[in-house]
Design an enzyme around this catalytic site. Structure first.
Site, short mmCIF file in Angstrom:
data_model
loop_
_atom_site.label_atom_id
_atom_site.label_comp_id
_atom_site.label_asym_id
_atom_site.label_seq_id
_atom_site.Cartn_x
_atom_site.Cartn_y
_atom_site.Cartn_z
N HIS A 93 0.87 -1.19 0.00
CA HIS A 93 0.00 0.00 0.00
C HIS A 93 0.90 1.23 0.00
O HIS A 93 1.44 1.61 1.03
CB HIS A 93 -0.91 -0.01 1.23
N HIS A 123 1.67 5.30 -1.72
CA HIS A 123 1.30 6.48 -2.51
C HIS A 123 2.56 7.06 -3.12
O HIS A 123 3.44 7.54 -2.39
CB HIS A 123 0.61 7.53 -1.64
N LYS A 154 -8.96 -0.32 -6.21
CA LYS A 154 -9.07 0.29 -4.88
C LYS A 154 -10.38 1.04 -4.74
O LYS A 154 -10.67 1.92 -5.56
CB LYS A 154 -7.88 1.24 -4.68
N HIS A 185 -10.49 1.22 1.40
CA HIS A 185 -10.27 2.13 2.54
C HIS A 185 -11.55 2.04 3.36
O HIS A 185 -12.56 2.64 3.00
CB HIS A 185 -10.00 3.57 2.08
N HIS A 196 -4.82 -0.79 5.52
CA HIS A 196 -4.31 -0.09 6.71
C HIS A 196 -5.23 -0.22 7.92
O HIS A 196 -5.74 0.77 8.43
CB HIS A 196 -3.97 1.37 6.41
N ASP A 240 1.46 2.50 3.54
CA ASP A 240 0.61 3.70 3.40
C ASP A 240 1.47 4.96 3.48
O ASP A 240 1.02 6.00 3.96
CB ASP A 240 -0.52 3.73 4.43
C1 NCD Z 1 -3.50 8.91 2.16
C2 NCD Z 1 -2.98 9.94 1.16
O1 NCD Z 1 -2.42 10.97 1.58
O2 NCD Z 1 -3.12 9.72 -0.05
N1 NCD Z 1 -3.60 9.54 3.43
C3 NCD Z 1 -3.68 8.93 4.65
O3 NCD Z 1 -3.85 9.63 5.64
N2 NCD Z 1 -3.54 7.62 4.77
C4 NCD Z 1 -4.80 8.34 1.68
C5 NCD Z 1 -5.22 7.06 2.36
O4 NCD Z 1 -4.52 6.05 2.28
O5 NCD Z 1 -6.28 7.00 2.99
ZN ZN Z 2 -3.16 5.04 1.60
ZN ZN Z 3 -6.70 4.93 2.90
#
Ligand code: NCD
Ligand code: ZN
Ligand code: ZN
Length: 335
Positions: free
Chosen positions: A10, A12, A93, A132, A166, A238
């Site tokens: 997971h 970003h 997702k 999520h 998460h 995450d």
């Molecule tokens: C994530 C993001 O910034 O893209 N933020 C977070 O607080 N986890 C988005 C997500 O995974 O929910």
């Molecule tokens: Zn995330």
């Molecule tokens: Zn998330």
């Protein structure tokens, strides 16, 4: 300590300048990662997935790292559309609309009948569903309230692999063993912090994320399954970079940046709990089985040597900035 083909299930990586700045931190020490599709606008077409993957490959600059791509769920998808991009993605997702960073285009209300055609098609095409899982209720209860939606989904689509992303609560941990087709990712930060660390003293924006860190007993439940590498859980950082000004501001963005420090801190944590022997399963083997993927070989050698976490990585402040931790990365061997 040696880890083989670590996977971050997971992640970003963002886009544009941020992608260029931060992609290398994951590509250096991980063999691959599930790439989240919450860009603005979100990744919803075959063309967009392919183009985004290309931009990631370019940002990585020759490092051996597989971006496992995902599509941003939309109820209007159909089987023909999904069939045509089956081999371009690893999962889809689903975001409830407006519940987290860049999720405005997500699903409104949670009408399983409305989602049924897409979820049935995904089930037939064996495309895992990542979720999520939060309602729009009281912030501390959002994930626990979502568990009954996971249960409905797991019951209605028994052949669909559903990954509870998460997870932060004991309720989600308990749901894992009730349904064969429920799996979960667990972050580093939710194994280390509780709400006390975020807001118990002075407010810590760099520990603010969705879902918010919960109670000590929730963290215990997460540790319990992570440290014994329960076969249905896997590591998903995450890691969610935001520019420093977006975190240290009135209206702090949700997301914690952990990619460059994840392996060092996981090793420290597992060692503290006499669990180094299960880290390999948590960081790679479980994910390979759950997703049925082969990871590019890569060996990460860690050594017990103090490492001071930098104040920032190219303008992005990591979790635990300036703290000294006990493990460092000694070497990365590309096989
Ligand atoms: C994530 C993001 O910034 O893209 N933020 C977070 O607080 N986890 C988005 C997500 O995974 O929910
Ligand atoms: Zn995330
Ligand atoms: Zn998330």
């Amino acid at each position: 300590m040696q880890l083989n083909a670590p996977l971050d299930m997971h992640l970003h990586l963002r886009d544009g300048e941020m992608l260029t700045r931060i992609a290398k931190y994951s590509a250096e020490t991980f063999s691959g990662a599930i790439i989240m599709p919450n860009l603005v606008p979100p990744v919803t077409t075959k063309e967009e997935v392919i183009a985004y993957r290309q931009r990631i490959i370019q940002a990585i600059g020759g490092k051996t790292f597989i971006p496992y791509m995902t599509l941003f769920f939309h109820p209007s998808f159909n089987k023909t559309f999904l069939n045509a991009l089956r081999h371009d993605i690893t999962a889809i997702k689903l975001y409830p609309a407006g519940i987290t960073t860049n999720s405005e285009e997500g699903v409104n209300g949670f009408d399983i009948e409305e989602l049924r055609p897409v979820l049935e098609a995904m089930s037939e095409l064996e495309i895992p569903l990542c979720v999520h899982g939060e309602t729009n209720g009281f912030v501390m209860d959002r994930e626990a309230e979502f568990v009954h939606i996971y249960e409905k989904l797991a019951t209605a689509f028994p052949k669909l692999k559903i990954i509870m992303e998460h997870i932060t609560t004991k309720e989600s941990v308990e749901a894992l063993d009730r349904f064969d087709n429920l799996y979960a990712t667990i972050t580093l930060h939710h194994l280390l912090i509780t709400l006390d660390d975020v807001a118990g003293g002075m407010l810590q924006p760099h520990l603010f994320c969705k879902p918010i860190a919960k109670r000590p007993e929730d963290r215990e439940a997460l540790l319990n399954v992570a440290l014994r590498a329960h076969p249905k859980v896997m590591f998903g950082s995450d890691s969610a970079p935001h520019p420093k000004h977006a975190k240290e501001s009135c209206g702090c963005a949700a997301g914690i940046f952990t990619a460059p420090i994840a392996l060092q801190l996981l090793t420290e944590l597992f060692e503290q709990h006499d669990s180094l022997h299960t880290l390999q399963a948590f960081i790679s083997d479980n994910a390979r089985h759950i997703y049925n993927i082969k990871a590019t070989p890569k060996k990460i050698i860690l050594e017990k040597k103090p490492f001071q976490i930098p104040p920032d990585y190219e303008g992005v402040v990591p979790m635990f900035a300036n703290k000294t931790i006990t493990y460092s990365i000694k070497r990365v061997i590309h096989l």
